[in-house]
Design an enzyme around this catalytic site. Structure first.
Site, PDB file in Angstrom:
ATOM      1  CB  SER A 109      44.511  44.951  38.390  1.00 25.13           C
ATOM      2  OG  SER A 109      44.373  43.537  38.376  1.00 25.13           O
ATOM      3  CE1 TYR A 164      42.338  45.240  33.441  1.00 24.17           C
ATOM      4  CE2 TYR A 164      43.068  43.290  34.631  1.00 24.17           C
ATOM      5  CZ  TYR A 164      42.427  44.506  34.609  1.00 24.17           C
ATOM      6  OH  TYR A 164      41.858  44.994  35.764  1.00 24.17           O
TER       7      TYR A 164
END
Length: 246
Positions: free
Chosen positions: A131, A144
């Site tokens: 990501s 995250y």
């Protein structure tokens, strides 16, 4: 003989789209995820997809999948996800544990189990779905971002350690993707809050957009390695710079 691609987290979102796309490219796709009923439905629609119940947080589950394979030419470590948006000071340890178990250790288990098969193939491709959160941190994304940074670091290390072997190591780092379930999971089932993430954003990325990028990287000639592909919607210039229409 057809090449075999293993895709984790294949029951929805980017994983499902990638399984479909690689099947369309002619791969026999081993689609792994916990939600077997969804995998069975997918396999019924795509003859080249074989469903396998898989929990990447379980070594026993990963080993069983690896033992069932005759070959593996492509591994797409897609299983992952985000939980919560609390500041680091208020973060829930169980959320951080889950994000590490799935994103980081899940990818590690799959990579360790299948790297020998990738080498044996003579032209293996290991794809790590990370990501932009693995490249740039942001408020509320501590757990995250930490997990995705760890995945990015693992990918870079693997590329160094596997140099000279017939394996390409590819990192796909998407930005804003409107895919099934991701934001809803992050907001603990609050669909209204999840919808606000994309509110006013013209054309966020779709799961199919990311699957297209994965397929392109995987199907390059054997001597061509796409080290890292960052893919964002045109409306997103950076983590904090998103164009919205009102």
């Amino acid at each position: 003989m057809r090449k075999t691609a293993v895709v984790t987290g294949a029951s929805s979102g980017i994983g499902e789209a990638t399984a479909r796309r690689l099947a369309a490219e002619g791969y026999e796709v081993v689609a792994g995820a916990r939600r077997r009923e969804r995998l069975d439905k997918l396999a019924a629609e795509e003859p080249l997809i074989r469903p396998v119940t898989l929990d990447v947080t379980s070594q026993e589950s990963v080993d069983a999948l690896a033992a069932s394979l005759d070959r593996c030419d492509v591994l797409v470590n897609n299983a992952g996800g985000a939980l919560g948006l609390e500041p680091v000071a208020d973060g829930r340890l169980e959320d951080w544990q889950q994000m590490y178990d799935v994103n980081v250790l899940g990818s590690l288990r799959m990579t360790q189990a299948l790297t020998p098969r990738l080498i044996e193939s003579g032209d293996g491709v290991l794809v790590m779905l990370t990501s932009t959160a693995g490249l740039v941190s942001y408020e509320g994304g501590g757990g995250y971002c930490a997990a995705k940074h760890a995945q990015t670091s693992m990918t870079e290390t693997l590329r160094l350690e596997l140099v000279g072997q017939p394996v390409r190591v590819v990192e796909i780092a998407p930005g804003m993707v409107k895919s099934e379930g991701f934001a809803v999971t992050r907001f603990r089932g609050d669909e209204t809050a999840a919808a606000r993430v994309y509110q006013g954003v013209p054309d966020p990325l779709s799961a199919e957009d990311v699957a297209d990028a994965i397929a392109w990287c995987v199907t390059r000639p054997a001597h061509v390695n796409i080290d890292r592909l960052v893919i964002r919607p045109r409306a997103q210039a950076a983590q904090h710079r998103v164009h919205r229409v009102t």
